[in-house]
Design a protein around this motif. Structure first.
Motif, short mmCIF file in Angstrom:
data_model
loop_
_atom_site.label_atom_id
_atom_site.label_comp_id
_atom_site.label_asym_id
_atom_site.label_seq_id
_atom_site.Cartn_x
_atom_site.Cartn_y
_atom_site.Cartn_z
N SER A 1 1.08 4.17 -2.74
CA SER A 1 0.88 5.57 -2.36
C SER A 1 2.06 6.43 -2.81
CB SER A 1 0.72 5.67 -0.84
OG SER A 1 0.53 7.01 -0.43
N GLN A 2 3.27 5.91 -2.65
CA GLN A 2 4.45 6.66 -3.07
C GLN A 2 4.51 6.80 -4.59
OE1 GLN A 2 7.37 4.22 -1.07
NE2 GLN A 2 7.53 5.63 0.65
N GLN B 1 -1.74 9.52 4.25
CA GLN B 1 -1.86 8.08 4.09
C GLN B 1 -0.50 7.40 4.28
OE1 GLN B 1 -3.58 7.43 0.22
NE2 GLN B 1 -5.63 8.07 0.82
N ALA B 2 0.53 7.97 3.67
CA ALA B 2 1.87 7.39 3.76
C ALA B 2 2.36 7.38 5.21
CB ALA B 2 2.84 8.17 2.88
N THR C 1 -3.25 14.68 1.26
CA THR C 1 -3.99 13.44 1.56
C THR C 1 -3.09 12.22 1.44
OG1 THR C 1 -6.08 14.41 0.79
CG2 THR C 1 -5.95 12.01 0.92
N LEU C 2 -2.32 12.18 0.35
CA LEU C 2 -1.40 11.05 0.13
C LEU C 2 -0.30 11.03 1.19
CD1 LEU C 2 -1.10 11.12 -3.76
CD2 LEU C 2 -2.18 9.33 -2.38
N LYS D 1 1.86 7.03 -6.50
CA LYS D 1 0.90 8.09 -6.80
C LYS D 1 1.49 9.46 -6.50
CE LYS D 1 -3.27 5.33 -5.89
NZ LYS D 1 -4.44 5.17 -5.00
N GLU E 1 0.83 -1.20 0.00
CA GLU E 1 0.00 0.00 0.00
C GLU E 1 0.87 1.25 0.00
OE1 GLU E 1 -3.20 0.06 2.90
OE2 GLU E 1 -3.11 -2.13 3.04
N LEU E 2 1.95 1.21 0.79
CA LEU E 2 2.85 2.36 0.86
C LEU E 2 3.54 2.59 -0.49
CD1 LEU E 2 4.24 4.57 2.49
CD2 LEU E 2 5.94 2.88 3.21
#
Length: 237
Positions: free
Chosen positions: A36-37, A141-142, A137-138, A39, A32-33
């Motif tokens: 996210s990275q 999340q990270a 936001t990202l 993105k 997931e990380l």
């Protein structure tokens, strides 16, 4: 418990340790990380392209502002000269009036161009605001994912330390030569150096041994180290 049974216990601890390390390296949060990275990198690339356009507009706006200021100053100076009374020749007065009109037209042209640039900048500014919001936001999340990964790592490391300690206790009971052979086989055979002989099947390679080999292994003198005829792992009858 015999040395071979102790060796099986060590194998169990080693297998558990391998599983814990694999789990630690492949936590779902890591994937997931990474996503996210990825993105974030794509977002930064898009934002960079838009920012470059905005910076170009800013430079052009500054250039126009400077030129407008120069034209305005020139018009003011010409206007002062026109009404100063220092010039009485009609032809020269007419030339000054023409120059003022030309400067006024030029100022309007430049101001229209500046307005166009400002209109072009509005959607870019809106995009940059959206990018900034999405990035925040990202980022959140990270940060959350990294915190969860850290928590999982602490938990797994604690389990691993406990298993390692138990493994050391069990390994201390095994003759050094036997332990060395086990570790060599384990390194060469996908982490499994010793296995139980279950019926006529090796639990290491899951292949069936011949009845003759099984009978021979089961009737070896106590303490004899037998090996699977299919995979060469140490077998515990």
């Amino acid at each position: 418990m015999t040395a071979l049974e102790d060796l099986l216990a060590v194998q169990g601890f080693d297998t558990t340790s391998d599983q814990l390390r694999h789990r630690r390296a492949h936590l779902p949060e890591r994937a997931e990380l990474a996503a996210s990275q990825s993105k974030l990198r794509a977002l930064d690339q898009q934002a960079g392209a838009v920012q470059a356009q905005r910076d170009e507009l800013t430079r052009n706006e500054k250039r126009l502002e400077d030129e407008i200021a120069m034209v305005r100053e020139k018009a003011e100076q010409t206007n002062k000269t026109l009404y100063s009374g220092s010039i009485n020749i009609p032809r020269e007065l007419t030339a000054l009036q023409d120059e003022i009109q030309a400067l006024t037209r030029r100022q309007r042209q430049l101001e229209d161009q500046e307005l166009e640039l400002m209109e072009q900048a509005e959607p870019l500014d809106a995009e940059l605001v959206t990018f900034a919001t999405d990035r925040a936001t990202l980022d959140d999340q990270a940060i959350g994912l990294m915190a969860r990964i850290a928590e999982e790592e602490v938990s797994i490391d604690a389990e691993l330390a406990e298993v390692t300690a138990k493994r050391s206790e069990a390994a201390a009971l095994i003759p050094a030569e036997l332990l060395q052979e086990y570790e060599s086989l384990r390194g060469a055979l996908s982490g499994i150096g010793v296995a139980r002989l279950s019926g006529n099947r090796c639990e290491g390679c899951h292949l069936t041994l011949s009845a003759v080999d099984v009978d021979r292994i089961r009737h070896e003198p106590p303490g004899t180290v037998a090996h699977c005829t299919e995979c060469s792992r140490i077998l515990v009858p």
